[in-house]
Design an enzyme around this catalytic site. Structure first.
Site, PDB file in Angstrom:
ATOM      1  N   SER A 131     -19.156  61.800   8.145  1.00 49.20           N
ATOM      2  CA  SER A 131     -19.367  61.759   9.589  1.00 49.20           C
ATOM      3  C   SER A 131     -20.753  61.182   9.821  1.00 49.20           C
ATOM      4  O   SER A 131     -21.621  61.227   8.942  1.00 49.20           O
ATOM      5  CB  SER A 131     -19.294  63.178  10.160  1.00 49.20           C
ATOM      6  N   TYR A 144     -22.479  72.140  10.217  1.00 48.12           N
ATOM      7  CA  TYR A 144     -21.620  70.978  10.018  1.00 48.12           C
ATOM      8  C   TYR A 144     -22.432  69.804   9.484  1.00 48.12           C
ATOM      9  O   TYR A 144     -22.009  69.109   8.553  1.00 48.12           O
ATOM     10  CB  TYR A 144     -20.943  70.612  11.341  1.00 48.12           C
TER      11      TYR A 144
END
Length: 246
Positions: A131, A144
């Site tokens: 990501s 995250y």
């Protein structure tokens, strides 16, 4: 013999889209995830997709999948996800543990289990689905971002360690993707809060957009390695800069 691709987290979103896209490219796709009923529906729609129940947090489950494969030419480490938007000071330890267990250790288990088969294939491709959160941190994303940074580091390290072997290591780092369930999971089922993430954003990425990028990287000639592909919607210039139409 037909080339084989293994896709984790294939029951929805980017994983399901990647499984469908790789099948179009002619791969026999082993689609793994915990939600078997969704996998069965995916496989029913595409003869080249084989559904396999897989929990990347279980070494026994990963080992069973690896033992069932005659070969593996492509591994897409896609299983992952985000939980919560609390600050680091207020973060929930169980959320952080779960994000590490799935995103990081799940990728590690799958990689360790299938690297030998990727090497044996003579032209293996390992895709790490990370990501932009693995490249730039943001408030509320501590757990995250840390997990995705770890995956980015794993991909970079693998590329160094496998140099000279017939394996390419590709990192796909998407920005804003409006995929099934991602934001809803992050907001613990609050669909209204999840919808606000994309509110006013013209054309965020779709799961199919990312799957197309995965397929392109995987199908390059054997001597071509796409180290990292960062893919964002046109409306997102950076992690904190998103154009919204009011």
């Amino acid at each position: 013999m037909r080339r084989t691709a293994v896709v984790t987290g294939a029951s929805s979103g980017i994983g399901a889209a990647a499984a469908r896209r790789l099948a179009v490219e002619g791969y026999e796709v082993v689609a793994g995830a915990r939600r078997r009923e969704r996998l069965d529906k995916l496989a029913a729609d595409e003869p080249l997709i084989r559904a396999v129940t897989l929990d990347v947090t279980s070494q026994e489950s990963v080992d069973a999948l690896a033992a069932s494969l005659e070969r593996c030419d492509v591994l897409v480490n896609n299983a992952g996800g985000a939980l919560g938007l609390e600050t680091v000071a207020d973060g929930r330890l169980d959320d952080w543990q779960r994000m590490y267990e799935v995103n990081v250790l799940g990728s590690l288990r799958m990689t360790q289990a299938l690297v030998p088969k990727l090497i044996e294939s003579g032209d293996g491709v390992l895709v790490m689905l990370t990501s932009t959160a693995g490249l730039v941190s943001y408030e509320g994303g501590g757990g995250y971002c840390a997990a995705k940074h770890a995956q980015t580091s794993m991909a970079e390290t693998l590329r160094l360690e496998l140099v000279g072997q017939p394996v390419r290591v590709v990192e796909i780092a998407p920005g804003m993707v409006k995929s099934e369930g991602f934001a809803v999971t992050r907001f613990r089922g609050d669909e209204a809060a999840a919808a606000r993430v994309y509110e006013g954003v013209p054309d965020p990425l779709t799961a199919d957009d990312v799957a197309d990028a995965i397929a392109w990287c995987v199908t390059r000639p054997a001597h071509v390695n796409i180290d990292r592909m960062i893919i964002r919607p046109r409306a997102q210039a950076a992690q904190h800069k998103v154009h919204r139409v009011t």
